[in-house]
Scaffold this motif. Structure first.
Motif, PDB file in Angstrom:
ATOM      1  N   GLY A 245      27.746  37.382  30.918  1.00 58.59           N
ATOM      2  CA  GLY A 245      27.929  38.836  31.578  1.00 58.59           C
ATOM      3  C   GLY A 245      27.828  38.575  33.242  1.00 58.59           C
ATOM      4  O   GLY A 245      28.456  39.439  34.008  1.00 58.59           O
ATOM      5  N   GLY A 246      26.914  37.782  33.575  1.00 55.03           N
ATOM      6  CA  GLY A 246      26.700  37.652  35.207  1.00 55.03           C
ATOM      7  C   GLY A 246      27.542  36.692  35.976  1.00 55.03           C
ATOM      8  O   GLY A 246      27.118  36.345  37.092  1.00 55.03           O
ATOM      9  N   LEU A 247      28.626  36.323  35.200  1.00 54.13           N
ATOM     10  CA  LEU A 247      29.355  35.150  35.752  1.00 54.13           C
ATOM     11  C   LEU A 247      29.962  35.693  37.011  1.00 54.13           C
ATOM     12  O   LEU A 247      30.797  36.760  37.001  1.00 54.13           O
ATOM     13  N   SER A 248      30.052  34.885  38.355  1.00 59.46           N
ATOM     14  CA  SER A 248      30.704  35.492  39.446  1.00 59.46           C
ATOM     15  C   SER A 248      32.290  35.267  38.970  1.00 59.46           C
ATOM     16  O   SER A 248      32.866  34.982  38.175  1.00 59.46           O
ATOM     17  N   GLN A 249      33.041  35.864  39.936  1.00 57.45           N
ATOM     18  CA  GLN A 249      34.561  36.141  39.871  1.00 57.45           C
ATOM     19  C   GLN A 249      34.855  34.707  40.044  1.00 57.45           C
ATOM     20  O   GLN A 249      35.762  34.165  39.254  1.00 57.45           O
ATOM     21  N   VAL A 280      43.605  38.877  30.247  1.00 57.79           N
ATOM     22  CA  VAL A 280      42.541  38.757  29.818  1.00 57.79           C
ATOM     23  C   VAL A 280      41.513  38.527  30.843  1.00 57.79           C
ATOM     24  O   VAL A 280      40.283  39.257  31.133  1.00 57.79           O
ATOM     25  N   PHE A 281      41.619  37.476  31.869  1.00 55.12           N
ATOM     26  CA  PHE A 281      40.898  37.258  32.927  1.00 55.12           C
ATOM     27  C   PHE A 281      40.901  38.167  33.951  1.00 55.12           C
ATOM     28  O   PHE A 281      39.786  38.276  34.645  1.00 55.12           O
ATOM     29  N   GLY A 282      42.029  38.754  34.022  1.00 50.93           N
ATOM     30  CA  GLY A 282      41.955  39.859  35.304  1.00 50.93           C
ATOM     31  C   GLY A 282      41.265  41.020  34.967  1.00 50.93           C
ATOM     32  O   GLY A 282      40.565  41.743  35.590  1.00 50.93           O
ATOM     33  N   ALA A 283      41.230  41.381  33.522  1.00 52.59           N
ATOM     34  CA  ALA A 283      40.509  42.638  33.003  1.00 52.59           C
ATOM     35  C   ALA A 283      39.077  42.168  33.093  1.00 52.59           C
ATOM     36  O   ALA A 283      38.126  42.878  33.385  1.00 52.59           O
ATOM     37  N   TRP A 284      38.690  40.840  32.771  1.00 61.73           N
ATOM     38  CA  TRP A 284      37.119  40.418  32.944  1.00 61.73           C
ATOM     39  C   TRP A 284      36.777  40.503  34.502  1.00 61.73           C
ATOM     40  O   TRP A 284      35.672  40.859  34.618  1.00 61.73           O
ATOM     41  N   GLY A 285      37.708  39.720  35.213  1.00 63.58           N
ATOM     42  CA  GLY A 285      37.207  39.809  36.570  1.00 63.58           C
ATOM     43  C   GLY A 285      36.920  40.890  37.546  1.00 63.58           C
ATOM     44  O   GLY A 285      36.256  40.985  38.401  1.00 63.58           O
ATOM     45  N   ARG A 617      43.249  36.339  43.345  1.00 68.78           N
ATOM     46  CA  ARG A 617      42.165  37.679  43.361  1.00 68.78           C
ATOM     47  C   ARG A 617      40.656  37.561  42.914  1.00 68.78           C
ATOM     48  O   ARG A 617      39.687  38.119  43.410  1.00 68.78           O
ATOM     49  N   LEU A 618      40.776  36.556  42.003  1.00 69.57           N
ATOM     50  CA  LEU A 618      39.249  36.135  41.705  1.00 69.57           C
ATOM     51  C   LEU A 618      38.571  35.455  42.588  1.00 69.57           C
ATOM     52  O   LEU A 618      37.078  35.021  42.822  1.00 69.57           O
TER      53      LEU A 618
END
Length: 751
Positions: A245-249, A280-285, A617-618
């Motif tokens: 959960g705390g993973l950086s972008q 998926v990764f855009g929504a996560w990041g 963007r990440l």
């Protein structure tokens, strides 16, 4: 046998296509479940007709761009509408054809693992990935693109690129239509995979489908109305419980790349894999809605990119040139010209391959046609199989590099380098590699004459007693013709009379023909020109003149790549008609193949742009750049590492995903190191050309084996590897002496 293969029946797009469906749309197996049959047949027929209509758009694209060139050059009256209409039509063409392409199986896969699985395993994996990747991506694409297009209609949004200010809504409508047609075709493809499964596995899938549809609806509603269904909060809680959960972008971006590499090697079409992962990764990041709008924006930008309009036009030009049958005439003439020289067929193959590379830029077409033309004669003449196979496959790969290369057209926007500059930079390296191949083959034949014996006496042409004079005068006149074309392109004849740049070279060709005819009729002192020169000129002059003026107009800045491609496609159409090689069936076939290759490339361009936008963007590219710079390695060493990475990736992957996925990730590092991106583009092109000849994948080997089945695959591999080493030598030379690639762009820039 090789001689039984007909060039017209070959599929030249197979180099980029994992599996082309050969069924007839609308016809379904009789043992398919009754309720599935009308659904599959109806969807397939719908996309078939949409594809048939979409492929016709190549004609108005050519028409408006040719009108623009004529209006600007003859009447000094440029037209805004040609710029607007051409890019909108090209964008609509590839978007509307996407469902057709999926039906025909022409979306690119990295299938080197996939193809080794059993049919049951392949269908199971496809079915699972359609559910996991495809349908979620298409549902969200349909929703966001419809919303985006609706706003364009409501506000009647206009283009700001020209004074015409054309409305954008009609072109943008192609996006939701594309998503809808893809969504429908996905249903058909899923049902086809279910049909191919065992009865028990099909039953399990059908039981799970209602639950899947309910889950997909929940995900959709939670994304569109997060206040109603706080699914995002629940997922973040699950991520926290898993310790991510705390993973950086930036860290999310690294995971994104790892998952991408794993996913594309499973074998599902790469475009849809990238779209889903970016979602998926855009929504996560960051935020789901931002990711969705990024996709729509990137697809819209790809649709309206004026440089990418050249892709379908160059493809259409190449296919028409192939259908004109000029290469066969040219090959026959050259092999007869050098019939008394050891290794003559090697020279003929490599000479023709340079012309063919400029005409098509498609490796599959070059290797198969060269194999058909040369293999039978090489076998009959006792040529060494390994050297012959290496020459054919290496010559065929020149299409990647020699302009107008489709790969360079695609790479230009990726690197933000003008395509014109890339074309200029590729000319000398392409010729250098062809010369290196030729020298290698001839030296080998000089050392061991048995490798390439002279043609049998009965196959040698009748010539005058002064054949050396024939040969010298013909090639001297060709040098003068090329010189005159160059002067015409540079504008040296501008002060003589209108259109002197075109008229003077054509006048020289007319003079050459007059001298040829006179010498054959009068035969002064017994001298005359042999029949082979007629075949040589009929095979060489029309295509090279067309290519020279199309490419020359780009290099000289007279026309954009898209405009030159349109004029080249129009000229190729006239050539095909003049040689009586074009029927309505072959003309339609050329347009439908153009649509297939265009969709294959352009849809992946749009998908990879979306993936790259999310990745950027990440912030991961910046982090990787800083990491590489922190190693304090010399720029040369970092570039060597990058080239090694691209070489290794070239084994399992085609150039399209490497150029569109891997190269953009590297751009920030290259810019930080102040590496010339034009030089880098040529290094990548030569590197990927080398990968075409590198076992174990080496698709060139399979193209050649397909048309020359009597040649052992082991001998083809060993022959290719010889020339792979020559390509590596060429790569080292360009790496060590950048001016090989950079001198010509600097010359045209007046430096």
């Amino acid at each position: 046998m090789a001689e039984e293969v007909e060039p017209g029946k070959l599929e030249i797009t197979d180099e980029l296509i994992a599996e082309r469906n050969d069924f007839i749309p609308g016809q379904t197996p009789e043992d398919m479940t009754p309720w599935m049959r009308p659904v599959v047949a109806g969807i397939d027929v719908l996309n078939l007709w949409v594809g048939r209509l979409a492929c016709l758009l190549v004609l108005p694209i050519i028409a408006v761009m040719v009108i623009e060139v004529v209006s600007r050059k003859l009447f000094l009256a440029p037209t805004d509408y040609s710029f607007e209409y051409s890019r909108m039509l090209a964008g609509a063409m590839f978007m509307l054809g996407a469902g057709y392409a999926l039906m025909r199986g022409v979306h690119i896969r990295a299938d080197f693992i996939y193809r080794n699985w059993s049919k049951e395993t392949q269908m199971t994996v496809d079915g699972l990935l359609y559910l996991a990747f495809y349908f979620p991506a298409m549902v969200f694409f349909l929703w966001v693109s419809f919303e985006y297009t609706s706003k364009a209609w409501v506000t009647w949004e206009r283009s700001m690129d020209t004074a015409m200010m054309a409305p954008l809504a009609p072109a943008r409508t192609a996006m939701p239509l594309c998503a809808f047609l893809l969504l429908l075709q996905g249903i058909s493809e899923l049902l086809k995979t279910l049909y191919e499964m065992s009865a028990e596995r099909r039953r399990l899938f059908l039981i799970a489908l209602p639950f899947y549809m309910f889950g997909l609806a929940i995900v959709f509603l939670a994304t569109v109305y997060p206040d109603m269904i706080p699914l995002g909060d629940w997922l973040r809680g699950i991520a926290g419980g898993l310790g991510v959960g705390g993973l950086s972008q930036e860290g999310i971006g690294l995971v994104m790349i790892a998952v991408m590499l794993f996913s594309i090697f499973i074998g599902f079409p790469i475009s849809f894999t990238l779209i889903f992962l970016a979602f998926v990764f855009g929504a996560w990041g960051f935020k789901a809605k931002m990711a969705f709008y990024l996709q729509t924006f990137q697809f819209n930008s790809t649709m309206l990119d004026e440089q990418l309009v050249a892709v379908p036009l160059f493809v259409f030009m190449g296919i028409l040139m192939e259908k004109a049958g000029l290469m066969e005439r040219l090959f026959t003439a050259i092999q007869l010209m050098f019939s008394r020289t050891r290794g003559a067929l090697f020279v003929a193959v490599l000479f023709v391959s340079m012309i063919f590379a400029a005409a098509t830029g498609i490796v599959g077409a070059s290797v198969t046609i060269l194999g058909i033309m040369a293999a039978r004669t090489m076998n009959k003449s006792g040529y060494d199989v390994r050297l012959a196979a290496g020459t054919i496959t290496a010559g065929g790969t020149l299409g990647i590099l020699i302009p107008p290369s489709i790969m360079l057209v695609v790479m230009g926007p990726v690197l933000e380098v003008p395509v014109t500059e890339l074309f200029q930079a590729a000319i000398i390296p392409g010729i250098m590699l062809a010369v290196l191949y030729m020298l290698y083959a001839l030296v080998r034949c000089w050392i061991n004459p048995d490798l390439g014996p002279i043609l049998p006496v009965e196959d040698q042409p009748e010539t005058s007693p002064y054949y050396a004079l024939e040969f010298t005068s013909v090639f001297a006149s060709l040098v003068v013709m090329i010189w005159l074309i160059t002067l015409g392109i540079q504008g040296s004849f501008a002060g003589l009379f209108p259109f002197a740049g075109l008229v003077v070279p054509l006048a020289w060709v007319a003079l050459m023909w007059a001298v040829y005819t006179w010498a054959r009729k009068v035969r002064p002192g017994g001298f005359y020109y042999s029949d082979l020169w007629y075949e040589f000129f009929m095979g060489l002059v029309p295509p090279t003149t067309l290519i020279a003026f199309a490419l020359g107009s780009i290099l000289a800045g007279w026309a954009t790549p898209a405009e030159a491609a349109a004029c080249g496609a129009f000229g190729a159409l006239l050539l095909s008609l003049a040689y009586n090689k074009l029927t309505w069936a072959s003309f339609y076939d050329a347009m439908i193949k153009t649509l297939e290759i265009t969709v294959l490339i352009m849809f992946l361009v749009a998908a990879s742009n979306f993936f790259g936008a999310v990745f950027s963007r990440l912030g991961t590219p910046t982090m990787l750049t800083e990491l590489l710079l922190a190693w304090e390695l010399a720029p040369t060493m970092i570039l060597i590492i990058i080239m090694a990475l691209i070489f290794l990736l070239g084994w399992p992957l085609e150039w399209v995903p490497i150029v569109l996925i891997i190269v953009p990730i590297l751009v920030p590092t290259l810019e930080a190191l102040e590496i010339n991106l034009t030089w880098f583009a040529i290094l990548v092109a030569v590197n990927l050309q080398t990968a075409w000849l590198s076992p174990p994948v080496a698709l060139s080997a399979y193209f050649l084996k397909g048309v020359v089945p009597e040649w052992d695959l082991k001998d083809i591999y060993l022959g290719m590897m010889q020339f792979m080493l020559i390509q590596l030598l060429g790569l080292v030379l360009i790496f060590s002496f950048p001016q090989i690639a950079l001198w010509l762009p600097a010359y045209f820039a007046g430096q």
